[in-house]
Design an enzyme around this catalytic site. Structure first.
Site, PDB file in Angstrom:
ATOM      1  N   CYS A 183       0.841  -1.196   0.000  1.00  0.00           N
ATOM      2  CA  CYS A 183       0.000   0.000   0.000  1.00  0.00           C
ATOM      3  C   CYS A 183       0.879   1.250   0.000  1.00  0.00           C
ATOM      4  CB  CYS A 183      -0.911  -0.009   1.229  1.00  0.00           C
ATOM      5  SG  CYS A 183      -1.799   1.552   1.485  1.00  0.00           S
ATOM      6  N   CYS A 241       0.433   3.446   3.364  1.00  0.00           N
ATOM      7  CA  CYS A 241       0.791   2.977   4.704  1.00  0.00           C
ATOM      8  C   CYS A 241       2.083   3.643   5.194  1.00  0.00           C
ATOM      9  CB  CYS A 241       0.955   1.451   4.705  1.00  0.00           C
ATOM     10  SG  CYS A 241      -0.601   0.548   4.886  1.00  0.00           S
ATOM     11  N   HIS A 248      -4.278   0.439   8.139  1.00  0.00           N
ATOM     12  CA  HIS A 248      -4.781   0.105   6.810  1.00  0.00           C
ATOM     13  C   HIS A 248      -6.162  -0.543   6.863  1.00  0.00           C
ATOM     14  CE1 HIS A 248      -4.228  -0.892   2.524  1.00  0.00           C
ATOM     15  NE2 HIS A 248      -4.757  -2.073   2.796  1.00  0.00           N
ATOM     16  N   ASN A 283     -13.791   9.486  -1.341  1.00  0.00           N
ATOM     17  CA  ASN A 283     -14.417   8.398  -2.079  1.00  0.00           C
ATOM     18  C   ASN A 283     -14.085   7.109  -1.335  1.00  0.00           C
ATOM     19  OD1 ASN A 283     -15.389   9.997  -4.216  1.00  0.00           O
ATOM     20  ND2 ASN A 283     -13.396   9.948  -5.205  1.00  0.00           N
ATOM     21  N   SER A 293      -9.121   3.960  -5.548  1.00  0.00           N
ATOM     22  CA  SER A 293      -8.055   3.085  -6.024  1.00  0.00           C
ATOM     23  C   SER A 293      -7.258   2.424  -4.904  1.00  0.00           C
ATOM     24  CB  SER A 293      -7.094   3.874  -6.919  1.00  0.00           C
ATOM     25  OG  SER A 293      -6.527   4.959  -6.192  1.00  0.00           O
ATOM     26  N   HIS A 334      -6.913   1.986   1.786  1.00  0.00           N
ATOM     27  CA  HIS A 334      -6.406   2.657   2.986  1.00  0.00           C
ATOM     28  C   HIS A 334      -7.302   3.855   3.304  1.00  0.00           C
ATOM     29  CE1 HIS A 334      -2.929   3.342   5.764  1.00  0.00           C
ATOM     30  NE2 HIS A 334      -3.509   4.524   5.834  1.00  0.00           N
ATOM     31  N   HIS A 390      -8.563   7.183   3.538  1.00  0.00           N
ATOM     32  CA  HIS A 390      -8.020   8.468   3.107  1.00  0.00           C
ATOM     33  C   HIS A 390      -9.072   9.267   2.345  1.00  0.00           C
ATOM     34  CE1 HIS A 390      -7.686   6.356  -0.748  1.00  0.00           C
ATOM     35  NE2 HIS A 390      -7.501   7.539  -1.336  1.00  0.00           N
ATOM     36  N   GLN A 446      -9.392  13.337   0.007  1.00  0.00           N
ATOM     37  CA  GLN A 446      -8.620  14.255  -0.824  1.00  0.00           C
ATOM     38  C   GLN A 446      -9.075  15.695  -0.593  1.00  0.00           C
ATOM     39  OE1 GLN A 446      -7.715  13.007  -4.954  1.00  0.00           O
ATOM     40  NE2 GLN A 446      -8.979  11.195  -4.546  1.00  0.00           N
TER      41      GLN A 446
END
Length: 340
Positions: free
Chosen positions: A52, A55, A114, A154, A162, A165, A167, A169
């Protein structure tokens, strides 16, 4: 208004924030629950994945090594959709019109773990994410070339994410995006006419009717908006009129985190799966103007319709006409509240 008609007959609902309509067809789903129990791959992800790129300690695509971060980690997007050094230009060739757009895109890792999502994090952990959002909104907004800061997440492969993990934006840019422009206009017009917040007045109606509220605490309301498009769409709105997340005091950041935790945990129980969605915060532009007409809010648009694998697509009439839904917002609220 004959409220019983809203549960039995086709009708349109007006989105006060965008000035657009949504078609509701409750007669197509007389029983709100048309889902099914099925076997879903809910294998627990490892806390650390050596493959990943998000990570701690791992190398990203551009060769940079992530620090061994312990809570929130932010970096400039290695594949940014907006460039900060784009030249300024315009194209006005008859009906062919274009202009340059610049900006700064960042990635924000919510946790070093993760295996987690916001639904697995405590309000105290989510509060650190909220603090990071505030910091980025303030710092990016001070840039004279940045007039809007869009914070979003998302979640899930079905939403085009994609990397699993946890996260989100942050895309910041020189002009207002389309949806923000609509909401800016609607809120400005209402505020100019009524000298009060559009969403603040809307909340008063929702609090009075108590038909679409999922959850509330001292500072926030979680509800399914009257005009919701997606089957399990929801919105988190501060009770106090605030133009942006930067106006929250410390106590409010924890209560906001609590609202996020409650909603995302309930989502995961609907189809017994890690519930996918796109979530985003709409708030005041950072253009230096008087934006006191803004009342910030966070929207969640989950795509799942009847099961963990059946997705609602905007197709046919929805692509060429108007968004449409079968399950009424009121039915969705009952389903979600039952899972709290």
């Amino acid at each position: 208004m004959e409220s019983s008609y809203l549960q039995d007959y086709s009708h349109k609902r007006f989105n006060i924030l965008t000035g657009e309509w949504v078609l509701v067809s409750p007669h197509r789903a007389k029983r709100p629950w048309q889902g099914q129990n099925e076997v879903v791959n809910n294998d627990k992800r490892p806390e650390y994945d050596e493959n990943c790129y998000l990570c701690p300690g791992n190398t990203r695509a551009n060769g940079e090594v992530n620090p061994n971060y312990e809570d929130v980690f932010i970096f400039n997007n290695d594949f940014a959709a907006l460039q900060s050094d784009s030249p300024e230009f315009q194209v006005n060739d008859g009906l062919l019109i274009a202009e340059s757009e610049t900006g700064i895109c960042k990635v924000i890792c919510f946790s070093p773990d993760h295996s987690k999502s916001l639904a697995d994090m405590s309000p105290k952990e989510i509060k650190k994410v909220v603090h990071a959002w505030q910091k980025e909104y303030n710092e990016l907004g001070k840039n004279p070339k940045i007039n809007y800061v869009q914070i979003f997440e998302n979640k899930g492969a079905v939403m085009g994410c994609s990397n699993p993990h946890p996260h989100g934006q942050i895309w910041s840019q020189s002009t207002l995006p389309n949806e923000v422009h609509k909401k800016n206009t609607q809120q400005f017009n209402y505020f100019s006419k009524n000298k009060s917040s559009l969403l603040g007045d809307y909340l008063l109606q929702e609090l009075d009717k108590k038909e679409r509220i999922i959850y509330e605490n001292e500072s926030f309301i979680v509800l399914v908006p009257f005009w919701a498009v997606w089957p399990f769409e929801a919105m988190i709105v501060p009770k106090r009129h605030m133009a942006s997340i930067s106006e929250m005091v410390e106590e409010e950041t924890l209560l906001y985190a609590e609202a996020i935790a409650v909603l995302t945990k309930a989502y995961d129980k609907i189809f017994n799966t890690s519930f996918p969605y796109s979530a985003g915060i709409h708030q005041s532009p950072t253009d230096g103007n008087d934006n006191s007409h803004w009342h910030w809010h966070m929207s969640f648009y989950p795509p799942l319709l009847r099961s963990a694998t059946v997705k609602k697509f905007m197709v046919g009439y929805e692509m060429f006409g108007t968004p449409q839904r079968d399950i009424t917002p009121e039915s969705a609220v009952k389903m979600i509240k039952a899972l709290l």
